[in-house]
Write a protein that holds these residues in place. Sequence first.
Motif, PDB file in Angstrom:
ATOM      1  N   SER A  25       8.672   1.463  -2.327  1.00  9.43           N
ATOM      2  CA  SER A  25       7.426   2.227  -2.270  1.00  9.43           C
ATOM      3  C   SER A  25       6.374   1.441  -1.488  1.00  9.43           C
ATOM      4  O   SER A  25       5.981   0.341  -1.887  1.00  9.43           O
ATOM      5  N   ALA A  26       5.918   1.997  -0.397  1.00  9.31           N
ATOM      6  CA  ALA A  26       4.903   1.319   0.419  1.00  9.31           C
ATOM      7  C   ALA A  26       3.595   1.162  -0.347  1.00  9.31           C
ATOM      8  O   ALA A  26       2.904   0.155  -0.218  1.00  9.31           O
ATOM      9  N   SER A  27       3.254   2.142  -1.164  1.00 11.73           N
ATOM     10  CA  SER A  27       1.992   2.074  -1.901  1.00 11.73           C
ATOM     11  C   SER A  27       2.030   0.993  -2.969  1.00 11.73           C
ATOM     12  O   SER A  27       1.040   0.302  -3.201  1.00 11.73           O
ATOM     13  N   ALA A  30       1.542  -2.411  -1.488  1.00 18.04           N
ATOM     14  CA  ALA A  30       0.185  -2.629  -0.995  1.00 18.04           C
ATOM     15  C   ALA A  30      -0.798  -2.951  -2.104  1.00 18.04           C
ATOM     16  O   ALA A  30      -1.859  -3.525  -1.853  1.00 18.04           O
ATOM     17  N   THR A  31      -0.472  -2.594  -3.333  1.00 17.45           N
ATOM     18  CA  THR A  31      -1.413  -2.781  -4.432  1.00 17.45           C
ATOM     19  C   THR A  31      -1.001  -3.858  -5.420  1.00 17.45           C
ATOM     20  O   THR A  31      -1.784  -4.224  -6.293  1.00 17.45           O
TER      21      THR A  31
END
Length: 326
Positions: A25-27, A30-31
């Motif tokens: 998951s790219a999201s 990123a978090t």
Amino acid sequence: MKSRHPVDRAAGAVHAERVLHAARSASAAATSSVAASWSRSLNFHGLAPDDPLRQERMDAARFREACERMDRLLPIAAGVMDRLFAAVGDTGCSVVFSDADGVILDRRGAPGDDDTFAECGLWTGTTWSERTEGTNGIGTCLIEERPVIVYRDDHFHSRNTAMSCMGAPVFDHLGRLAAVLDISSCRDDLTKGVARLTAHAVADAARRIESDNFQAAFPGCRIVVAEGHGPGGAMLLAVDRDDLLVGATRKARKTLGLDDDSFRTPSPLGDVMDGAGRKSDLGDAERGEIRRALARAGGNASAAARDLGVSRATLYRHMARLGVSR
């Protein structure tokens, strides 16, 4: 040691599925720094979270070579590790020291806990880089160059989730990443709060290794402790007998905007600290020499004059010209 039971197949499968979902998951990457490390482990290093195989320990010859490359830093780290283990050893923790490749070169552990850590692969001669073991306290610390806490299920591999690891980077006298100091625990009652406290102790100990190594690297130099020295990094400067800056720790380099070129033609310490590169002033140098002579003589002008190799009358003339009082 009260340790977690080995991860069973069902629990390992659940962990692996969670890791794979976040790593893809790219999201999430990123978090979350943990998810970002999982993504590196899966997509860059090609690891699988349910891989049951561990890396083999390196042979004696390769291990000896790895230790020889750290011949100055290892003895310095050993004393700090002794003191750190004395503080945490009875809590079922192991203290380890790795090189910049993630190879564990030295460790401290209670004899009663050795079998547990050996089974986990946390032993001298094993490699704990992200490339080999995925997200872990040593390898992830090396990648991110900052203190990290990898708490149980934060590990990439299911087989490593019995451990909690707190790692801190150690930078050498040139400001380069040289090693990781790590405390790991296999206790299932280690809380995240205790892990955070342990991480602070590891970071403090890592800064002590940096400071001791920096002083050893610049024998005969004056070591200046600059503002900002502490758990966030060793803020140290090495100054030669002419008051020229000849060395600085990583934090000092970053804070003062120094690089390797800064030391090829050393600058006066005052210029570097002022940040303006002020013009040299012979009057300042002479004033400083007279004040030091007076200080050594306890304010006695006759003794200060003898120390400087001039007459008392000459000293008084220079003091009047430069505005120096006794």
